[in-house]
Design a protein around this motif. Structure first.
Motif, PDB file in Angstrom:
ATOM      1  N   ILE A  47      45.218  13.701   9.526  1.00  0.00           N
ATOM      2  CA  ILE A  47      44.950  12.285   9.776  1.00  0.00           C
ATOM      3  C   ILE A  47      43.448  12.016   9.792  1.00  0.00           C
ATOM      4  O   ILE A  47      42.963  11.052   9.197  1.00  0.00           O
ATOM      5  CB  ILE A  47      45.585  11.851  11.117  1.00  0.00           C
ATOM      6  CG1 ILE A  47      47.113  11.877  11.009  1.00  0.00           C
ATOM      7  CG2 ILE A  47      45.113  10.459  11.527  1.00  0.00           C
ATOM      8  CD1 ILE A  47      47.815  11.815  12.345  1.00  0.00           C
ATOM      9  N   CYS A  48      42.725  12.882  10.473  1.00  0.00           N
ATOM     10  CA  CYS A  48      41.274  12.734  10.565  1.00  0.00           C
ATOM     11  C   CYS A  48      40.638  12.752   9.173  1.00  0.00           C
ATOM     12  O   CYS A  48      39.713  11.999   8.880  1.00  0.00           O
ATOM     13  CB  CYS A  48      40.721  13.872  11.418  1.00  0.00           C
ATOM     14  SG  CYS A  48      39.136  13.520  12.166  1.00  0.00           S
ATOM     15  N   ASN A  49      41.158  13.608   8.328  1.00  0.00           N
ATOM     16  CA  ASN A  49      40.617  13.767   6.980  1.00  0.00           C
ATOM     17  C   ASN A  49      41.087  12.657   6.046  1.00  0.00           C
ATOM     18  O   ASN A  49      40.337  12.202   5.165  1.00  0.00           O
ATOM     19  CB  ASN A  49      41.045  15.126   6.421  1.00  0.00           C
ATOM     20  CG  ASN A  49      40.420  15.436   5.077  1.00  0.00           C
ATOM     21  OD1 ASN A  49      39.233  15.229   4.876  1.00  0.00           O
ATOM     22  ND2 ASN A  49      41.220  15.933   4.161  1.00  0.00           N
ATOM     23  N   GLN A  50      42.319  12.191   6.238  1.00  0.00           N
ATOM     24  CA  GLN A  50      42.942  11.321   5.249  1.00  0.00           C
ATOM     25  C   GLN A  50      42.793   9.834   5.507  1.00  0.00           C
ATOM     26  O   GLN A  50      42.864   9.037   4.561  1.00  0.00           O
ATOM     27  CB  GLN A  50      44.429  11.678   5.136  1.00  0.00           C
ATOM     28  CG  GLN A  50      44.658  13.053   4.543  1.00  0.00           C
ATOM     29  CD  GLN A  50      46.100  13.515   4.645  1.00  0.00           C
ATOM     30  OE1 GLN A  50      46.995  12.726   4.979  1.00  0.00           O
ATOM     31  NE2 GLN A  50      46.348  14.778   4.358  1.00  0.00           N
ATOM     32  N   VAL A  51      42.599   9.431   6.752  1.00  0.00           N
ATOM     33  CA  VAL A  51      42.416   8.002   7.018  1.00  0.00           C
ATOM     34  C   VAL A  51      41.243   7.432   6.207  1.00  0.00           C
ATOM     35  O   VAL A  51      41.370   6.355   5.600  1.00  0.00           O
ATOM     36  CB  VAL A  51      42.238   7.728   8.525  1.00  0.00           C
ATOM     37  CG1 VAL A  51      41.710   6.320   8.758  1.00  0.00           C
ATOM     38  CG2 VAL A  51      43.577   7.905   9.253  1.00  0.00           C
ATOM     39  N   PRO A  52      40.086   8.114   6.145  1.00  0.00           N
ATOM     40  CA  PRO A  52      39.014   7.590   5.296  1.00  0.00           C
ATOM     41  C   PRO A  52      39.382   7.531   3.816  1.00  0.00           C
ATOM     42  O   PRO A  52      38.810   6.738   3.059  1.00  0.00           O
ATOM     43  CB  PRO A  52      37.860   8.573   5.529  1.00  0.00           C
ATOM     44  CG  PRO A  52      38.132   9.184   6.854  1.00  0.00           C
ATOM     45  CD  PRO A  52      39.627   9.293   6.920  1.00  0.00           C
ATOM     46  N   LEU A  53      40.357   8.359   3.390  1.00  0.00           N
ATOM     47  CA  LEU A  53      40.772   8.338   1.988  1.00  0.00           C
ATOM     48  C   LEU A  53      41.544   7.070   1.636  1.00  0.00           C
ATOM     49  O   LEU A  53      41.742   6.778   0.455  1.00  0.00           O
ATOM     50  CB  LEU A  53      41.624   9.574   1.677  1.00  0.00           C
ATOM     51  CG  LEU A  53      40.901  10.927   1.757  1.00  0.00           C
ATOM     52  CD1 LEU A  53      41.878  12.061   1.496  1.00  0.00           C
ATOM     53  CD2 LEU A  53      39.742  10.994   0.769  1.00  0.00           C
ATOM     54  N   CYS A  54      41.976   6.321   2.637  1.00  0.00           N
ATOM     55  CA  CYS A  54      42.585   5.013   2.370  1.00  0.00           C
ATOM     56  C   CYS A  54      41.569   4.061   1.740  1.00  0.00           C
ATOM     57  O   CYS A  54      41.942   3.022   1.193  1.00  0.00           O
ATOM     58  CB  CYS A  54      43.141   4.405   3.661  1.00  0.00           C
ATOM     59  SG  CYS A  54      44.492   5.334   4.415  1.00  0.00           S
ATOM     60  N   ARG A  55      40.280   4.411   1.847  1.00  0.00           N
ATOM     61  CA  ARG A  55      39.213   3.612   1.221  1.00  0.00           C
ATOM     62  C   ARG A  55      38.585   4.372   0.056  1.00  0.00           C
ATOM     63  O   ARG A  55      37.492   4.052  -0.379  1.00  0.00           O
ATOM     64  CB  ARG A  55      38.145   3.263   2.255  1.00  0.00           C
ATOM     65  CG  ARG A  55      38.654   2.401   3.393  1.00  0.00           C
ATOM     66  CD  ARG A  55      37.544   1.953   4.320  1.00  0.00           C
ATOM     67  NE  ARG A  55      36.961   3.081   5.048  1.00  0.00           N
ATOM     68  CZ  ARG A  55      35.705   3.495   4.911  1.00  0.00           C
ATOM     69  NH1 ARG A  55      34.903   2.905   4.061  1.00  0.00           N
ATOM     70  NH2 ARG A  55      35.255   4.520   5.624  1.00  0.00           N
ATOM     71  N   SER A  56      39.309   5.370  -0.451  1.00  0.00           N
ATOM     72  CA  SER A  56      38.808   6.115  -1.601  1.00  0.00           C
ATOM     73  C   SER A  56      38.610   5.186  -2.794  1.00  0.00           C
ATOM     74  O   SER A  56      39.300   4.168  -2.930  1.00  0.00           O
ATOM     75  CB  SER A  56      39.800   7.218  -1.971  1.00  0.00           C
ATOM     76  OG  SER A  56      39.368   7.931  -3.102  1.00  0.00           O
ATOM     77  N   SER A  57      37.699   5.535  -3.677  1.00  0.00           N
ATOM     78  CA  SER A  57      37.376   4.652  -4.794  1.00  0.00           C
ATOM     79  C   SER A  57      38.492   4.561  -5.831  1.00  0.00           C
ATOM     80  O   SER A  57      38.528   3.611  -6.618  1.00  0.00           O
ATOM     81  CB  SER A  57      36.083   5.114  -5.481  1.00  0.00           C
ATOM     82  OG  SER A  57      36.198   6.436  -5.969  1.00  0.00           O
ATOM     83  N   TYR A  58      39.405   5.534  -5.856  1.00  0.00           N
ATOM     84  CA  TYR A  58      40.486   5.475  -6.850  1.00  0.00           C
ATOM     85  C   TYR A  58      41.703   4.784  -6.244  1.00  0.00           C
ATOM     86  O   TYR A  58      42.316   5.273  -5.297  1.00  0.00           O
ATOM     87  CB  TYR A  58      40.863   6.869  -7.359  1.00  0.00           C
ATOM     88  CG  TYR A  58      41.806   6.798  -8.543  1.00  0.00           C
ATOM     89  CD1 TYR A  58      41.415   6.124  -9.702  1.00  0.00           C
ATOM     90  CD2 TYR A  58      43.076   7.343  -8.494  1.00  0.00           C
ATOM     91  CE1 TYR A  58      42.265   6.010 -10.782  1.00  0.00           C
ATOM     92  CE2 TYR A  58      43.938   7.233  -9.577  1.00  0.00           C
ATOM     93  CZ  TYR A  58      43.529   6.569 -10.717  1.00  0.00           C
ATOM     94  OH  TYR A  58      44.370   6.443 -11.792  1.00  0.00           O
ATOM     95  N   GLY A  59      42.056   3.640  -6.790  1.00  0.00           N
ATOM     96  CA  GLY A  59      43.061   2.756  -6.227  1.00  0.00           C
ATOM     97  C   GLY A  59      44.407   3.393  -5.939  1.00  0.00           C
ATOM     98  O   GLY A  59      44.929   3.290  -4.817  1.00  0.00           O
ATOM     99  N   PRO A  60      45.062   4.028  -6.923  1.00  0.00           N
ATOM    100  CA  PRO A  60      46.392   4.598  -6.658  1.00  0.00           C
ATOM    101  C   PRO A  60      46.390   5.646  -5.541  1.00  0.00           C
ATOM    102  O   PRO A  60      47.339   5.720  -4.759  1.00  0.00           O
ATOM    103  CB  PRO A  60      46.760   5.233  -8.010  1.00  0.00           C
ATOM    104  CG  PRO A  60      46.034   4.399  -9.013  1.00  0.00           C
ATOM    105  CD  PRO A  60      44.724   4.068  -8.359  1.00  0.00           C
TER     106      PRO A  60
END
Length: 314
Positions: free
Chosen positions: A137-150
């Motif tokens: 969760i700590c690692n992946q929550v910021p990935l919700c704002r990753s530059s690649y949309g899908p």
């Protein structure tokens, strides 16, 4: 429209999109390095979800009650779904799912090192849900704002489900800590074994991370490995205190000047050995995944034959 633009124009448009913090979508032109980086990261994540079904799936038939069996079944099912979302996201970049699976089962692509450790007791199910899913969760929550949309959109649902998994696991551990001394000892033992591998999940230290700088520049990642590791430690220590377990680090203490917890050195040699395929369960995990793939060949063939038949009937 893009056919009339030069590669330089396309690259400038890509960089402008990144600078404006907007999303890259499947039809957008991207540098080959960006495409390869995204496929590598998404594939590794997808593989981790699929291999990650095994350690906990090992306890489904041995869970101590019908309620615990149902919870564990639901979690393993969620992990299969996460793998599906992620493989689908990789396909939008031109990756082939069958090729990604082949690379996994032949050892040419990696998955998270944490899933190469055994689950020795039912308390391990709770420790994984609390520590491993907490680190995820700590690692992946910021990935919700990753530059690649899908990828970013897939992460929104995945993170919601991972958060629920962590709460379920914490409730399991809390129940065991209110039980017998043997149950409390079982929880402490599980925490002792999964604490350091959980810290390794964030990847090597920033100084040794070959991909972090470029991934940060492309806004694939929003925080460095060390930043995320520190965040995980800071949020987990109070949870451990509430649970009544001791984290196995004699150097762990609050640093008022930094406003963070100090913690001891991670055994990076161990992580490198596990990533290289020499962990306690590497061979077992891949063998089971390979066997499952081979056993499912007839299903894939039947589905392909049905699809051809339906296409011919139109």
């Amino acid at each position: 429209m893009t056919a009339t633009l030069s590669e330089k124009d396309l690259e400038q448009h890509f960089e402008h999109t990144i600078e404006k913090d907007q999303r890259i979508e499947p039809r957008d032109w991207v540098p080959e390095g960006y495409r390869k980086t995204m496929i590598r990261q998404i594939a590794q994540h997808a593989h981790s979800e699929i291999i990650g079904m095994q350690p906990e799936g090992n306890w489904i038939t041995r869970a101590p009650s019908l309620r615990r069996k149902a919870i564990l079944l639901a979690k393993v099912q969620d992990e299969a779904g996460h793998g599906l979302y992620l493989y689908s996201a990789a396909e939008t970049l031109g990756a082939d799912r069958a090729d990604l699976t082949e690379k996994l089962i032949t050892g040419r692509q990696k998955y998270s090192s944490i899933f190469n450790y055994p689950t020795l007791t039912f308390a391990d199910v709770g420790a994984i849900g609390w520590l491993v899913d907490g680190a995820a969760i700590c690692n992946q929550v910021p990935l919700c704002r990753s530059s690649y949309g899908p990828y970013a959109r897939a992460m929104i649902r995945i993170c919601k489900e991972e958060s629920f998994h962590q709460r379920q696991a914490y409730e399991l551990l809390m129940t065991m800590m209110k039980g017998t001394q043997a149950q409390r000892d079982m929880v402490q033992d599980a925490v002792n074994r999964f604490w350091w591998p959980s810290l390794m999940m964030f990847g090597p230290p920033d100084a040794e991370s070959a991909n972090t700088a470029q991934s940060m520049a492309w806004k694939i990642k929003r925080h460095t490995n060390d930043e995320l590791r520190q965040r995980f430690v800071d949020m987990t220590v109070p949870q451990a205190e509430a649970l009544g377990v001791t984290l196995p680090d004699p150097d762990l203490k609050w640093n008022a000047e930094r406003g963070h917890y100090d913690f001891g050195p991670v055994d990076w040699d161990e992580m490198k050995q596990v990533v290289a395929g020499n962990g306690p369960c590497n061979a077992e995990r891949l063998a089971r995944r390979r066997q499952a793939h081979e056993d499912g060949a007839w299903v894939r063939e039947a589905a392909a034959a049905h699809a051809r038949k339906m296409a011919e009937a139109k």
